[in-house]
Design a protein around this motif. Structure first.
Motif, mmCIF file in Angstrom:
data_model
loop_
_atom_site.group_PDB
_atom_site.id
_atom_site.type_symbol
_atom_site.label_atom_id
_atom_site.label_comp_id
_atom_site.label_asym_id
_atom_site.label_seq_id
_atom_site.Cartn_x
_atom_site.Cartn_y
_atom_site.Cartn_z
ATOM 1 N N PHE A 136 0.981 -1.289 0.032
ATOM 2 C CA PHE A 136 -0.143 -0.026 -0.032
ATOM 3 C C PHE A 136 0.521 1.283 -0.100
ATOM 4 O O PHE A 136 0.468 2.320 0.295
ATOM 5 C CB PHE A 136 -0.949 0.075 1.016
ATOM 6 N N THR A 137 2.087 1.142 -0.516
ATOM 7 C CA THR A 137 2.937 2.210 -0.444
ATOM 8 C C THR A 137 2.422 3.197 -1.840
ATOM 9 O O THR A 137 1.392 2.710 -2.377
ATOM 10 C CB THR A 137 4.377 1.940 -1.197
ATOM 11 N N SER A 138 2.734 4.711 -1.802
ATOM 12 C CA SER A 138 2.439 5.422 -2.610
ATOM 13 C C SER A 138 2.770 5.025 -4.402
ATOM 14 O O SER A 138 1.878 5.247 -5.030
ATOM 15 C CB SER A 138 3.275 7.000 -2.563
ATOM 16 N N GLY A 139 3.758 4.333 -4.316
ATOM 17 C CA GLY A 139 4.182 3.800 -5.463
ATOM 18 C C GLY A 139 3.242 2.653 -6.192
ATOM 19 O O GLY A 139 2.835 2.857 -7.338
ATOM 20 N N ARG A 140 2.792 2.027 -5.220
ATOM 21 C CA ARG A 140 1.819 0.711 -5.471
ATOM 22 C C ARG A 140 0.309 1.377 -5.874
ATOM 23 O O ARG A 140 -0.059 1.142 -6.769
ATOM 24 C CB ARG A 140 1.863 -0.247 -4.614
ATOM 25 N N LEU A 141 -0.093 2.272 -5.120
ATOM 26 C CA LEU A 141 -1.161 3.128 -5.337
ATOM 27 C C LEU A 141 -1.253 4.004 -6.739
ATOM 28 O O LEU A 141 -2.246 3.676 -7.268
ATOM 29 C CB LEU A 141 -1.487 3.977 -3.961
ATOM 30 N N LYS A 142 -0.416 4.265 -6.813
ATOM 31 C CA LYS A 142 -0.069 5.129 -8.222
ATOM 32 C C LYS A 142 -0.316 4.191 -9.313
ATOM 33 O O LYS A 142 -0.690 4.375 -10.425
ATOM 34 C CB LYS A 142 1.407 5.743 -8.205
ATOM 35 N N ASN A 143 0.205 2.964 -9.188
ATOM 36 C CA ASN A 143 0.260 1.830 -10.431
ATOM 37 C C ASN A 143 -1.348 1.472 -10.530
ATOM 38 O O ASN A 143 -2.023 1.183 -11.390
ATOM 39 C CB ASN A 143 0.990 0.611 -10.037
ATOM 40 N N LEU A 144 -2.163 1.535 -9.364
ATOM 41 C CA LEU A 144 -3.515 1.202 -9.439
ATOM 42 C C LEU A 144 -4.460 2.432 -9.892
ATOM 43 O O LEU A 144 -5.521 1.976 -10.229
ATOM 44 C CB LEU A 144 -3.968 0.673 -7.991
ATOM 45 N N PHE A 145 -3.851 3.488 -9.706
ATOM 46 C CA PHE A 145 -4.817 4.771 -10.048
ATOM 47 C C PHE A 145 -5.154 4.589 -11.564
ATOM 48 O O PHE A 145 -6.390 4.732 -11.601
ATOM 49 C CB PHE A 145 -3.841 6.027 -9.895
ATOM 50 N N PRO A 146 -4.440 4.348 -12.439
ATOM 51 C CA PRO A 146 -5.071 4.078 -13.988
ATOM 52 C C PRO A 146 -5.985 2.956 -14.013
ATOM 53 O O PRO A 146 -7.152 3.009 -14.990
ATOM 54 C CB PRO A 146 -3.729 3.950 -14.748
ATOM 55 N N ILE A 147 -5.771 1.621 -13.224
ATOM 56 C CA ILE A 147 -6.844 0.661 -13.240
ATOM 57 C C ILE A 147 -8.160 1.069 -12.947
ATOM 58 O O ILE A 147 -9.193 0.960 -13.664
ATOM 59 C CB ILE A 147 -6.259 -0.479 -12.560
ATOM 60 N N MET A 148 -8.093 2.020 -11.643
ATOM 61 C CA MET A 148 -9.746 2.240 -11.188
ATOM 62 C C MET A 148 -10.127 3.440 -11.881
ATOM 63 O O MET A 148 -11.399 3.659 -12.168
ATOM 64 C CB MET A 148 -9.284 2.875 -9.862
ATOM 65 N N THR A 149 -9.345 4.310 -12.567
ATOM 66 C CA THR A 149 -9.777 5.316 -13.372
ATOM 67 C C THR A 149 -10.491 4.874 -14.712
ATOM 68 O O THR A 149 -11.444 5.400 -15.036
ATOM 69 C CB THR A 149 -8.625 6.368 -13.929
ATOM 70 N N SER A 150 -9.631 3.748 -15.275
ATOM 71 C CA SER A 150 -10.508 3.111 -16.479
ATOM 72 C C SER A 150 -11.804 2.621 -16.412
ATOM 73 O O SER A 150 -12.643 2.626 -17.084
ATOM 74 C CB SER A 150 -9.363 2.144 -17.037
ATOM 75 N N ILE A 151 -11.950 2.238 -15.086
ATOM 76 C CA ILE A 151 -13.340 1.457 -14.576
ATOM 77 C C ILE A 151 -14.464 2.473 -14.536
ATOM 78 O O ILE A 151 -15.576 2.144 -14.736
ATOM 79 C CB ILE A 151 -13.058 0.734 -13.151
ATOM 80 N N THR A 152 -13.880 3.704 -14.053
ATOM 81 C CA THR A 152 -15.001 4.580 -13.999
ATOM 82 C C THR A 152 -15.699 4.967 -15.067
ATOM 83 O O THR A 152 -16.909 5.599 -15.445
ATOM 84 C CB THR A 152 -14.148 6.109 -13.439
ATOM 85 N N LYS A 153 -15.070 4.770 -16.338
ATOM 86 C CA LYS A 153 -15.808 4.969 -17.583
ATOM 87 C C LYS A 153 -16.971 3.870 -17.874
ATOM 88 O O LYS A 153 -17.925 4.606 -18.320
ATOM 89 C CB LYS A 153 -14.746 4.494 -19.111
ATOM 90 N N ASP A 154 -16.915 2.707 -17.334
ATOM 91 C CA ASP A 154 -18.007 1.838 -17.500
ATOM 92 C C ASP A 154 -19.170 2.400 -16.347
ATOM 93 O O ASP A 154 -20.330 2.282 -16.624
ATOM 94 C CB ASP A 154 -17.662 0.393 -16.940
ATOM 95 N N PHE A 155 -18.313 2.855 -15.338
ATOM 96 C CA PHE A 155 -19.386 3.507 -14.314
ATOM 97 C C PHE A 155 -20.158 4.654 -14.544
ATOM 98 O O PHE A 155 -21.504 4.712 -14.389
ATOM 99 C CB PHE A 155 -18.398 3.871 -12.988
ATOM 100 N N ILE A 156 -19.426 5.510 -15.326
ATOM 101 C CA ILE A 156 -20.140 6.700 -15.897
ATOM 102 C C ILE A 156 -21.143 6.434 -16.856
ATOM 103 O O ILE A 156 -22.453 6.604 -17.142
ATOM 104 C CB ILE A 156 -19.280 7.895 -16.212
ATOM 105 N N LYS A 157 -20.768 5.689 -17.843
ATOM 106 C CA LYS A 157 -21.770 5.147 -18.915
ATOM 107 C C LYS A 157 -22.896 4.298 -18.544
ATOM 108 O O LYS A 157 -23.980 4.431 -19.007
ATOM 109 C CB LYS A 157 -20.850 4.157 -19.802
ATOM 110 N N PHE A 158 -22.658 3.397 -17.366
ATOM 111 C CA PHE A 158 -23.722 2.627 -16.813
ATOM 112 C C PHE A 158 -25.000 3.862 -16.177
ATOM 113 O O PHE A 158 -26.056 3.596 -16.259
ATOM 114 C CB PHE A 158 -23.321 1.810 -15.633
#
Length: 499
Positions: A136-158
């Motif tokens: 859960f370091t900043s570096g690992r969270l930064k890696n997860l950021f684009p994954i979660m951001t991409s999921i919001t596209k389906d979230f908003i479309k839904f």
């Protein structure tokens, strides 16, 4: 006649037992309400009138000026803490005397949950936490950021194409669960959760997730019962996660893990961290799944509830919603049309609104700790009565999270949504507000949870005007037998697309 005397003897023994129990706090000079046989001080909860937390909120308010109150959760004596300094001593300064949470999990019975840091104790908890913290370091969270951001596209479309988004609205508790489930599925299990593929049907992975810890299910009912009678965990240690669900989860992890190892596939998700950790520690598929499940609980259930309440607060307070939207647009202007990982951390009003929503709508009311070493305390704050407390090993203490956050002594006009009081604040506030806990056992995934909630808020508020639906039952009431504060009748909000 013999039966009459037998019944008389049984009831006499019961009242004698509870008479002895009742003196548990009295003989130690601890004030508190008198308990009833069997139900202790939680009668309104047994009758389904209030949540367990609301019962203790009432007790908290009746003992103004006292640093602590002796209560009974059914037959279990529990010390309800009212003094913030004592809370700080329990969670931080004298942590060694309260190093374990009350919850107990049988290591031999529950294959997956027995590795959850929340349930682990003593050195095993410490070792596991140290092992998982690098995930859960900043570096690992930064890696997860684009994954979660991409999921919001389906979230908003839904939301945009939802047939009742701007009429009856959307049941937002289920909506936010779809979002956080897809995040968890992708980050911790390496699969597509497919939560946004249908408005009517739930994906297979979501059905799997909802088959435990959900009100109305057998495991959901059991979790409610052990809140009141935690001793059951020791007498008849059950599996908190059923065998069928356990097998399915292990199967998912095993398949993804083998694929990555055989194809030298490297991903920047939490599962990859666990796979690498597994190589070092020679983890089996079951052990990797157990740690992925810890991520699952925190990232799916709790985060989705926090997000839904944050949206509710912004729907009820549209002026703040407009200001947050302005902050989002300004942030995007400064960052080439997007909200980056670094920019997300700098959005002060968004952060303040989230913190204030947690204060108004906490997911839970109390945290229970078990005393591990004898402890003595006398309040120094003159606003509390000077009573000396001696806590014994095995005593249960209740940390009153929601009581402090709604106490006018600490928050002026506490029922008002006023994010300004949270500006510039983080972590704890005067030892009375600690959204993710304090001290060594504070939530290990708090930054991850905060990040995914903020990402969801940013994209929803940017794209929609959110208002309260007429279908929302008001005044808001909670399900009395849920382990978290879930709204009765659903959390209904309307979403109007911003053009």
């Amino acid at each position: 006649m013999a039966m009459f005397y037998l019944v008389l003897v049984v009831f006499s023994l019961i009242f004698l037992y509870f008479g002895l129990k009742k003196s548990y706090w009295d003989k130690r000079g601890v004030p508190g309400p008198k308990p009833w046989p069997f139900i202790g001080n939680i009668g309104p909860h047994f009758l389904g009138r209030k949540t367990l937390g609301q019962v203790f909120v009432d007790i908290y308010r009746k003992y103004e000026g006292y640093p602590f109150v002796g209560t009974f959760r059914a037959g279990t004596p529990c010390l309800l803490v009212r003094d913030p300094e004592l809370v700080h001593r329990i969670l931080v300064k004298d942590f060694k005397s309260f190093r374990n949470n009350e919850m107990y999990v049988d290591k031999d019975t529950d294959t997956l949950f027995n590795r959850n840091p929340f349930a682990l104790r003593d050195q095993e908890w410490k070792d596991t936490r140290q092992m998982l913290t690098p995930g859960f370091t900043s570096g690992r969270l930064k890696n997860l950021f684009p994954i979660m951001t991409s999921i919001t596209k389906d979230f908003i479309k839904f939301i945009e194409h939802h047939p009742t988004a701007n009429t009856d609205g959307i049941e937002t508790r289920l909506l936010t669960k779809r979002y956080t489930l897809d995040n968890v599925a992708k980050a911790a299990f390496g699969i597509d959760g497919k939560s946004f593929e249908s408005y009517e049907e739930l994906s297979d992975f979501m059905q799997l997730a909802n088959s435990f810890l959900t009100p109305g299910t057998l495991h959901g009912l059991f979790m409610q019962v052990i809140q009141i009678f935690p001793v059951l965990l020791r007498i008849i240690p059950p599996k908190l996660i059923s065998g069928d669900i356990e097998k399915k989860m292990i199967s998912i992890i095993s398949e993804v893990r083998q694929h990555r190892l055989q194809n030298d596939a490297i991903h920047k998700d939490y599962l990859q961290f666990l796979i690498e950790l597994g190589k070092e520690n020679k983890f089996s598929d079951t052990e990797v799944t157990a740690h992925a499940t810890t991520f699952f609980f925190d990232g799916y259930v709790t985060s989705s509830l926090v997000l839904s309440y944050a949206l509710l607060c912004l729907a009820q307070n549209t002026k703040y919603q407009e200001r947050v939207r302005e902050e989002i647009l300004k942030t995007e202007e400064k960052n080439n049309g997007e909200v980056t990982y670094e920019a997300l951390q700098e959005m002060e009003l968004l952060h303040a609104c989230l913190w204030e929503s947690i204060r108004l709508f906490p997911v839970g009311d109390i945290l229970t700790k078990a005393c591990t070493e004898p402890f003595e305390y006398t309040p120094e704050d003159p606003s509390f009565k000077k009573i000396t407390l001696n806590v014994k090993v095995g005593d249960i203490v209740m940390i009153p999270f929601s009581m402090f956050s709604k106490d006018p002594k600490y928050f002026e006009n506490p029922e008002k949504f006023y994010p300004e009081r949270m500006l510039g604040k983080d972590g704890t506030i005067n030892k009375v507000f600690y959204p993710f806990g304090m001290g060594p056992r504070a939530c290990i995934g708090q930054r991850l949870g905060t990040m995914q909630i903020k990402i969801g808020l940013v994209h929803v508020i940017k794209n929609f005007e959110v208002t309260v639906s007429p279908k929302l039952q008001q005044p808001i009431k909670y399900h009395p037998f849920n382990i978290m504060n879930e709204i009765k009748g659903g959390l209904w909000l309307k979403y109007k697309k911003i053009k």
